[in-house]
Design a protein around this motif. Structure first.
Motif, PDB file in Angstrom:
ATOM      1  N   ALA A  82       3.953  45.629  60.651  1.00 27.03           N
ATOM      2  CA  ALA A  82       3.429  44.307  61.015  1.00 27.03           C
ATOM      3  C   ALA A  82       3.408  44.106  62.523  1.00 27.03           C
ATOM      4  O   ALA A  82       4.389  44.416  63.198  1.00 27.03           O
ATOM      5  CB  ALA A  82       4.279  43.213  60.374  1.00 27.03           C
ATOM      6  N   PRO A  83       2.303  43.553  63.046  1.00 26.93           N
ATOM      7  CA  PRO A  83       2.219  43.322  64.492  1.00 26.93           C
ATOM      8  C   PRO A  83       3.275  42.332  64.993  1.00 26.93           C
ATOM      9  O   PRO A  83       3.815  42.491  66.080  1.00 26.93           O
ATOM     10  CB  PRO A  83       0.814  42.733  64.676  1.00 26.93           C
ATOM     11  CG  PRO A  83       0.051  43.146  63.479  1.00 26.93           C
ATOM     12  CD  PRO A  83       1.027  43.255  62.365  1.00 26.93           C
ATOM     13  N   GLU A  84       3.541  41.284  64.191  1.00 26.64           N
ATOM     14  CA  GLU A  84       4.557  40.316  64.609  1.00 26.64           C
ATOM     15  C   GLU A  84       5.372  39.866  63.417  1.00 26.64           C
ATOM     16  O   GLU A  84       4.826  39.411  62.422  1.00 26.64           O
ATOM     17  CB  GLU A  84       3.882  39.082  65.236  1.00 26.64           C
ATOM     18  CG  GLU A  84       3.478  39.263  66.679  1.00 26.64           C
ATOM     19  CD  GLU A  84       2.873  37.992  67.249  1.00 26.64           C
ATOM     20  OE1 GLU A  84       3.583  36.969  67.274  1.00 26.64           O
ATOM     21  OE2 GLU A  84       1.693  38.030  67.641  1.00 26.64           O
ATOM     22  N   THR A  86       9.424  38.066  62.264  1.00 29.90           N
ATOM     23  CA  THR A  86      10.679  37.475  62.711  1.00 29.90           C
ATOM     24  C   THR A  86      11.524  37.091  61.515  1.00 29.90           C
ATOM     25  O   THR A  86      11.003  36.538  60.543  1.00 29.90           O
ATOM     26  CB  THR A  86      10.416  36.256  63.628  1.00 29.90           C
ATOM     27  OG1 THR A  86      11.661  35.698  64.011  1.00 29.90           O
ATOM     28  CG2 THR A  86       9.645  35.161  62.891  1.00 29.90           C
ATOM     29  N   TYR A  89      10.187  37.673  58.074  1.00 26.44           N
ATOM     30  CA  TYR A  89       8.885  37.120  57.715  1.00 26.44           C
ATOM     31  C   TYR A  89       7.808  37.653  58.653  1.00 26.44           C
ATOM     32  O   TYR A  89       8.082  37.965  59.798  1.00 26.44           O
ATOM     33  CB  TYR A  89       8.892  35.586  57.855  1.00 26.44           C
ATOM     34  CG  TYR A  89       9.820  34.879  56.908  1.00 26.44           C
ATOM     35  CD1 TYR A  89      11.164  34.677  57.226  1.00 26.44           C
ATOM     36  CD2 TYR A  89       9.346  34.391  55.688  1.00 26.44           C
ATOM     37  CE1 TYR A  89      12.016  34.028  56.353  1.00 26.44           C
ATOM     38  CE2 TYR A  89      10.191  33.726  54.810  1.00 26.44           C
ATOM     39  CZ  TYR A  89      11.523  33.551  55.153  1.00 26.44           C
ATOM     40  OH  TYR A  89      12.360  32.903  54.288  1.00 26.44           O
ATOM     41  N   ILE A  90       6.571  37.690  58.144  1.00 23.99           N
ATOM     42  CA  ILE A  90       5.438  37.985  59.031  1.00 23.99           C
ATOM     43  C   ILE A  90       5.119  36.684  59.760  1.00 23.99           C
ATOM     44  O   ILE A  90       5.139  35.603  59.156  1.00 23.99           O
ATOM     45  CB  ILE A  90       4.202  38.394  58.202  1.00 23.99           C
ATOM     46  CG1 ILE A  90       4.532  39.574  57.300  1.00 23.99           C
ATOM     47  CG2 ILE A  90       3.030  38.689  59.122  1.00 23.99           C
ATOM     48  CD1 ILE A  90       4.271  40.915  57.864  1.00 23.99           C
ATOM     49  N   ARG A  91       4.787  36.785  61.033  1.00 20.52           N
ATOM     50  CA  ARG A  91       4.553  35.569  61.809  1.00 20.52           C
ATOM     51  C   ARG A  91       3.091  35.473  62.241  1.00 20.52           C
ATOM     52  O   ARG A  91       2.505  36.461  62.717  1.00 20.52           O
ATOM     53  CB  ARG A  91       5.449  35.566  63.042  1.00 20.52           C
ATOM     54  CG  ARG A  91       5.415  34.236  63.786  1.00 20.52           C
ATOM     55  CD  ARG A  91       6.428  34.183  64.896  1.00 20.52           C
ATOM     56  NE  ARG A  91       6.148  35.191  65.905  1.00 20.52           N
ATOM     57  CZ  ARG A  91       7.075  35.750  66.674  1.00 20.52           C
ATOM     58  NH1 ARG A  91       8.328  35.407  66.541  1.00 20.52           N
ATOM     59  NH2 ARG A  91       6.740  36.660  67.562  1.00 20.52           N
ATOM     60  N   VAL A  92       2.535  34.281  62.091  1.00 20.66           N
ATOM     61  CA  VAL A  92       1.159  34.010  62.542  1.00 20.66           C
ATOM     62  C   VAL A  92       1.158  32.635  63.197  1.00 20.66           C
ATOM     63  O   VAL A  92       2.114  31.865  63.022  1.00 20.66           O
ATOM     64  CB  VAL A  92       0.148  34.016  61.373  1.00 20.66           C
ATOM     65  CG1 VAL A  92       0.017  35.414  60.780  1.00 20.66           C
ATOM     66  CG2 VAL A  92       0.507  33.006  60.300  1.00 20.66           C
ATOM     67  N   PRO A  93       0.084  32.293  63.929  1.00 23.11           N
ATOM     68  CA  PRO A  93       0.025  30.945  64.509  1.00 23.11           C
ATOM     69  C   PRO A  93       0.073  29.894  63.411  1.00 23.11           C
ATOM     70  O   PRO A  93      -0.297  30.166  62.255  1.00 23.11           O
ATOM     71  CB  PRO A  93      -1.338  30.914  65.210  1.00 23.11           C
ATOM     72  CG  PRO A  93      -1.714  32.322  65.408  1.00 23.11           C
ATOM     73  CD  PRO A  93      -1.077  33.108  64.315  1.00 23.11           C
ATOM     74  N   ARG A  94       0.503  28.704  63.746  1.00 18.32           N
ATOM     75  CA  ARG A  94       0.644  27.615  62.795  1.00 18.32           C
ATOM     76  C   ARG A  94      -0.649  27.402  62.030  1.00 18.32           C
ATOM     77  O   ARG A  94      -1.708  27.208  62.594  1.00 18.32           O
ATOM     78  CB  ARG A  94       1.029  26.328  63.559  1.00 18.32           C
ATOM     79  CG  ARG A  94       1.156  25.085  62.713  1.00 18.32           C
ATOM     80  CD  ARG A  94       2.375  25.112  61.841  1.00 18.32           C
ATOM     81  NE  ARG A  94       2.311  24.087  60.818  1.00 18.32           N
ATOM     82  CZ  ARG A  94       3.107  23.046  60.732  1.00 18.32           C
ATOM     83  NH1 ARG A  94       4.067  22.875  61.607  1.00 18.32           N
ATOM     84  NH2 ARG A  94       2.977  22.158  59.776  1.00 18.32           N
ATOM     85  N   THR A  95      -0.541  27.478  60.696  1.00 21.71           N
ATOM     86  CA  THR A  95      -1.714  27.395  59.827  1.00 21.71           C
ATOM     87  C   THR A  95      -1.817  25.993  59.258  1.00 21.71           C
ATOM     88  O   THR A  95      -0.863  25.489  58.675  1.00 21.71           O
ATOM     89  CB  THR A  95      -1.563  28.395  58.679  1.00 21.71           C
ATOM     90  OG1 THR A  95      -1.403  29.697  59.227  1.00 21.71           O
ATOM     91  CG2 THR A  95      -2.755  28.379  57.758  1.00 21.71           C
TER      92      THR A  95
END
Lengths: 97, 492, 472
Positions: A82-84, A86, A89-95
């Protein structure tokens, strides 16, 4: 729209398709319009096909898997691609929901 | 000894007789790759360290099993097309989006080769995500045809075909969706087999068009091809479309097969209208050789080529648009930086990650599946495919195999279709039949074009599940070509 | 539920997680909880080259649920891809069934507020995979794929409900039926059962269908009822104020009791459904359907009818017991062990039912039957029965009769003894005596109560009452 008329694509349609495909709209719109129309030309023989009856093949029984839980790997192995991530968990910008 | 011009079968005999070690062989090939590949661009990744390690382990195993018969693939290096996952080795699909992706699992076909002692020497170049037929659509450079480096090697398995043709590796795995093994094999003058759909597991093959994708071997000769096919064919419970039951082994039945009395269907009028003279002559020379072996030649009509091509592109684009939705930079792959929203992350990652041809197909596929359009093209394409399958059922009641050209013309020059990409699609006209109908088909070289030095191949299509018949015909032809005094006359 | 001349037209789409050990298309565990992303594999996380394989138990459970809901099985159905982008959807599509579902044309019965039987039609039931879970934090969203691939059945009712109470009854009944078959635990608060509700309104007497809104992801029956009531009134008020109802998705906010619009775009998303080429058609045999039908347990409606006819239970009592499989199982055993079925039922509903499912120890059915018999024979009174229940629960091995003897719990019937108790009570409560003699008839209760207490709850209440009146 009559079936036999060749399909015309415009920039608005390209932008809408990009939206559905999660792609950014291209800078060179004209080129892409031309390319997609070229592809649609290849598909145009399908206009002459009439699908009155669907043809169904004779089928084998579906192969199904037994309901046994098998661990595959640790979460770390999955997260290592996974690129990011934490805290596991996998992290992405707030959806927005 | 110059091992790198030997066939897989010949190398296998040397290994079996313990006349050469796997390590020596592997080092030979690695050396050659280092010397030659910068001219060709066949490889994306050369896994030198792991190949040497594997070869050493295999040599230890061979030593400790002194009297046992070895599997034909033991200790022999293989190149794997870069859309087949290889555990621990970067698998990119020739895409920026997967440029650093290292899968923690191997494709089933790869696992089977490894189980039989194959040494994975590297990953070969291809058209991105399998979309293309020239190996020009790669994010990592263009592969060149070893017979003429100004020309394309074909695609999408161009890297695998070029690597085998130039002796960088004795055999390779490729994948074929609309001709992607057969066409580059033909362009590079080697043997490429597309098995029946479902014959080889698709697990771990990065999907382009799920109902069309197949995995198959590329080799220098037919018998070697059959040996690899035997190793990778068979049911896999991890693939729900995998053919049920054991695959019959073919390699030990090929040499004793006879083609006398075999009925061979040839679409003469299609060949007349859709190929250039050199290709026609090559096909005729093959027909004459088969006639000489006692085969019966039958004139047949194939389904309408334009309609067939249309059905192929509709189905493959639609499936591809859905199969490629998972490439978003979220769980793996290249993620675009500094994205403030999830939408931005999706769009930027995919737009930067995918090349133009991939984007075109995705957009087309999305369009075809949309509510307004799906009846007009996609559903009709599915119907057309069923009709084509039924047509072939009828044809195969009168024929045992069908022979066609592989491509309308010789390998074209690099850059020919740069300005008009969609003009290229009609080059697929002969290979899409077997793809849509799920039939086994082999491409093999028939003769050389004297003026260009390029090879010309033909395609032999068999009934569903009848790979043995296809291999027997191909083997017979190959032998006959070797033995024959006749040459193709291909004046400029 | 009529409001300003309008009625509601309501349909429900209920998603239930099936209680299989592994996911629908891979062998990962479906166990609840667990470290984030620890129940994952290449298939359920949409890794390159991964392919789905169908779990047999999912099909069996879905058919079982469908048969319990009177559905017809489609012996050949398909898997379709529902394509859209969202971070909890790893493949960028959900594998569901769109064109041809596994089951169709079912129904279940509920009773409305007036006790009338209502038949609620079920249009279809299909199988599909669940998505992962998103956790929203400051400026970021975290994704856990443990839930991705958990098997679901989606049960789509016909739009034939009209009130919040009907919606709640439907959900309760659906839950009872599914729990009784064992295919799902239907715990709305844990997310194993979720309801989406479609609401539209029309003037009373009108039979046409109008634009509907969808309220998504309700996770409690009470919230579902309140959401429906709010949305119904909101739509009517909007129309009467000259506004238009827009086809949209809404969410229910439990704090305010209101629904809010979720999507700014009007109209339906285009999911570009097509048959999943990675999965062959789903074919089921007559043998399988028959064998699953044969293993269906006694379903709630049949149970209720039997309780009413065989044991003369009231409809309410019967429904109460039939609602929980644990309750029915206990009751079915206990009721056969005694002739005093009414008494047993009362004891069961009063003392046992509240404790079931709370992980508390309970007395065994055979002991309960014994206690019932002792009570009916007049050997103990009601109070002692309750005491005996708790003592039996705590003490393994001793029978109720043995405890009665050991602890001297037998009912006191002897009038002499009862008078002695009353005498003592009278001596202890002179004020109550004088109150009673001065006209406060109710004061006798405290004397009776004190006498009962002195007897340690063992006095026969009827005799005690009689004697108390005689004495005073």
């Amino acid at each position: 729209m009559k079936e036999k008329e060749p399909l015309k694509i415009d920039k608005d349609m390209i932008e809408e398709l990009c939206e559905f495909s999660m792609l950014m709209p291209p800078e060179a719109d004209d080129e892409l319009v031309r390319d997609i129309e070229g592809l649609l030309n290849i598909l145009s023989p399908l206009d002459s096909v009439s699908t009155a009856e669907a043809i169904t093949e004779c089928e084998e029984d579906t192969v199904m898997r037994e309901d046994i839980a098998l661990p595959y790997c640790e979460a770390e192995s999955f997260l290592s691609s996974a690129p990011e991530h934490t805290d596991g968990y996998i992290r992405v910008p707030r959806t927005v929901e | 000894m110059e091992y790198t011009s030997m066939t897989l079968k010949e190398l296998s005999q040397l290994i079996h007789k313990r006349e050469i070690s796997s390590l020596e062989l592997t080092e030979n090939y690695i050396k050659k790759i280092k010397e030659k590949d910068h001219e060709l661009g066949a490889f994306i990744t050369v896994s030198e360290e792991s190949a040497i390690k594997t070869a050493s382990w295999i040599d230890e195993d061979i030593l400790s099993s002194s009297s046992e018969k070895l599997h034909p693939l033991v200790g022999i290096p293989v190149a794997i097309k870069d859309n087949l996952c290889t555990e621990g080795i970067k698998t990119t699909c020739a895409s920026r989006l997967l440029q650093n992706f290292v899968p923690p699992y191997s494709a089933e076909a790869v696992m089977k080769l490894k189980k039989h002692g194959a040494v994975i020497i590297g990953k070969t170049n291809m058209d991105e995500f399998g979309m293309g037929s020239s190996c020009e659509n790669s994010a990592f450079g263009i592969t060149k045809n070893p017979l003429d480096t100004a020309r394309v090697p074909g695609g999408s398995s161009g890297g695998s075909a070029a690597a085998v043709a130039s002796g960088l590796v004795p055999y390779a795995l490729g994948s074929d969706t609309g001709g992607s093994i057969r066409q580059p094999a033909s362009y590079c003058g080697v043997v490429g087999m597309k098995p029946s759909y479902g014959r080889v597991s698709r697990y771990g093959l990065i999907a382009f068009a799920s109902s069309l994708d197949t995995v198959g071997p590329i080799t220098r000769d037919v018998i070697s091809n059959a040996a690899v096919y035997d190793a990778i064919a068979g049911h896999d419970p991890k693939d729900s479309t995998s053919m049920r039951g054991c695959a019959e082994t073919v390699v030990d039945k090929i040499e004793n097969g006879s083609v006398k009395g075999m009925r061979i269907g040839i679409p003469f009028s299609l060949i007349e209208s859709h190929t250039d003279k050199k290709i026609k002559n090559a096909v005729m020379s093959a027909i004459n050789l088969f006639s000489g072996m006692g085969c019966k030649i039958i004139d047949i009509e194939l389904p309408d080529p334009a309609l067939t091509l249309a059905a192929y592109y509709a189905i493959s684009s639609a499936e591809a648009s859905s199969n490629l939705a998972r490439y978003d930079g979220i769980r793996f792959g290249t993620r675009a930086e500094d994205c403030l929203s999830i939408d931005e992350l999706y769009k930027k990652s995919r737009s930067i990650g995918f090349g133009d041809e991939v984007k075109r197909r995705i957009l087309l596929g999305t369009f075809l599946l949309s509510r307004e359009m799906s009846d007009r093209y996609y559903k009709k394409a599915l119907f057309t495919r069923e009709a084509i399958k039924q047509d072939f059922d009828k044809l195969f009641s009168a024929c045992d195999v069908i022979i066609t050209p592989v491509s309308p013309g010789l390998p074209y020059h690099i850059g020919k279709y740069k300005t008009e990409p969609s003009a290229r699609y009609s080059e697929d006209i002969f290979t899409v039949y077997a793809s849509l109908a799920g039939l086994p088909a082999i491409s093999m070289p028939v003769c050389k074009d004297a003026s260009t030095g390029l090879q010309i191949g033909i395609e032999i299509i068999g009934r569903f599940r009848e790979e043995l018949t296809v291999y027997q015909s191909a083997y017979a032809l190959e032998n006959e070509i070797k033995n024959s005094e006749r040459r193709c006359e291909n004046d400029i | 539920m009529i409001y300003k001349g309008y009625e509601a037209v309501i349909g429900l789409e209920v998603h239930c997680e099936l209680s299989t050990a592994s996911k629908i298309f891979c062998s990962c565990s479906t166990a609840y909880g667990g470290e984030a992303n620890s129940h994952t594999c290449p298939v359920c996380t949409g890794m390159p080259g991964a392919l789905p394989t169908l779990n047999r138990k999912v099909v069996e459970y879905a058919i079982t649920a469908g048969l319990a809901l009177n559905c017809t099985v489609n012996k050949s159905s398909g898997h379709d891809r529902k394509n859209y982008f969202y971070p909890d959807l790893p493949k960028g599509y959900q594998i569901s069934q769109y064109d041809i579902p596994l089951l169709y044309d079912g129904h279940l019965n509920i009773t409305d507020e007036d006790g009338q039987l209502l038949n609620i039609g079920i249009e279809r039931i299909h199988i599909e995979e669940d998505a992962g879970k998103l956790i929203h934090r400051d400026g970021e969203t975290l994704i856990d794929f443990n839930r991705a691939g958990v098997p679901l059945i989606e049960i789509v009712s016909r739009p034939c409900m009209h009130t919040a109470e009907e919606v709640k009854s439907y959900l309760r009944k659906l839950r009872t039926i599914l729990v009784s078959t064992g295919v799902s635990d239907c715990k709305m608060n844990e997310g194993s059962m979720r309801a989406d509700i479609n609401v539209s309104v029309r003037e009373v007497g009108d039979t046409s269908f109008t634009t509907r809104t969808e309220i998504k992801n309700l996770n409690s029956i009470n919230h579902a009822g309140r959401a429906v009531e709010y949305e119904f009134k909101r739509q009517v008020d909007t129309i009467l104020a000259g506004g238009e109802i827009v086809r949209e998705t809404r969410r229910y906010d439990e704090n305010s009791g209101k629904t809010f619009s979720m999507r700014s775009k009007e109209g339906q998303r285009d999911y570009r459904f097509f048959a999943d080429p990675d999965l062959p058609r789903l074919t089921v045999s007559d043998e399988l359907i028959c064998s699953l039908a044969a293993t269906l347990p006694e379903l709630p409606d049949a149970k209720i009818a039997r309780y009413c006819s065989e044991y003369s239970l009231s409809q309410d009592d019967a429904e109460l017991i039939a609602e929980s499989p644990a309750a029915s199982e206990y009751y079915n055993t206990a009721v056969t062990l005694t002739q005093n079925k009414k008494t047993l039922t009362n004891l069961f509903i009063g003392e046992i039912l509240p404790k079931l499912g709370e992980n508390e120890p309970i007395v065994s059915p055979s002991h309960l039957a014994e206690i019932t018999d002792l009570l009916s024979a007049g050997e103990i009174n009601n109070g002692t029965a309750k005491l005996l229940i708790s003592r039996c629960t705590a003490e393994d091995g001793m029978s109720p009769a043995e405890i009665v003897t050991r602890d001297n719990l037998g009912m006191i019937r002897d009038k002499e003894k009862i008078r002695e108790l009353l005498d003592t009570a009278v001596k202890e409560l002179p004020k109550a005596v004088s109150d009673y003699k001065n006209g406060k008839k109710a004061a006798i209760k405290s004397i009776i109560g004190r006498a009962m207490a002195i007897s340690k709850g063992r006095a026969d209440p009827v005799i005690l009452n009689d004697e108390a009146e005689k004495i005073l």
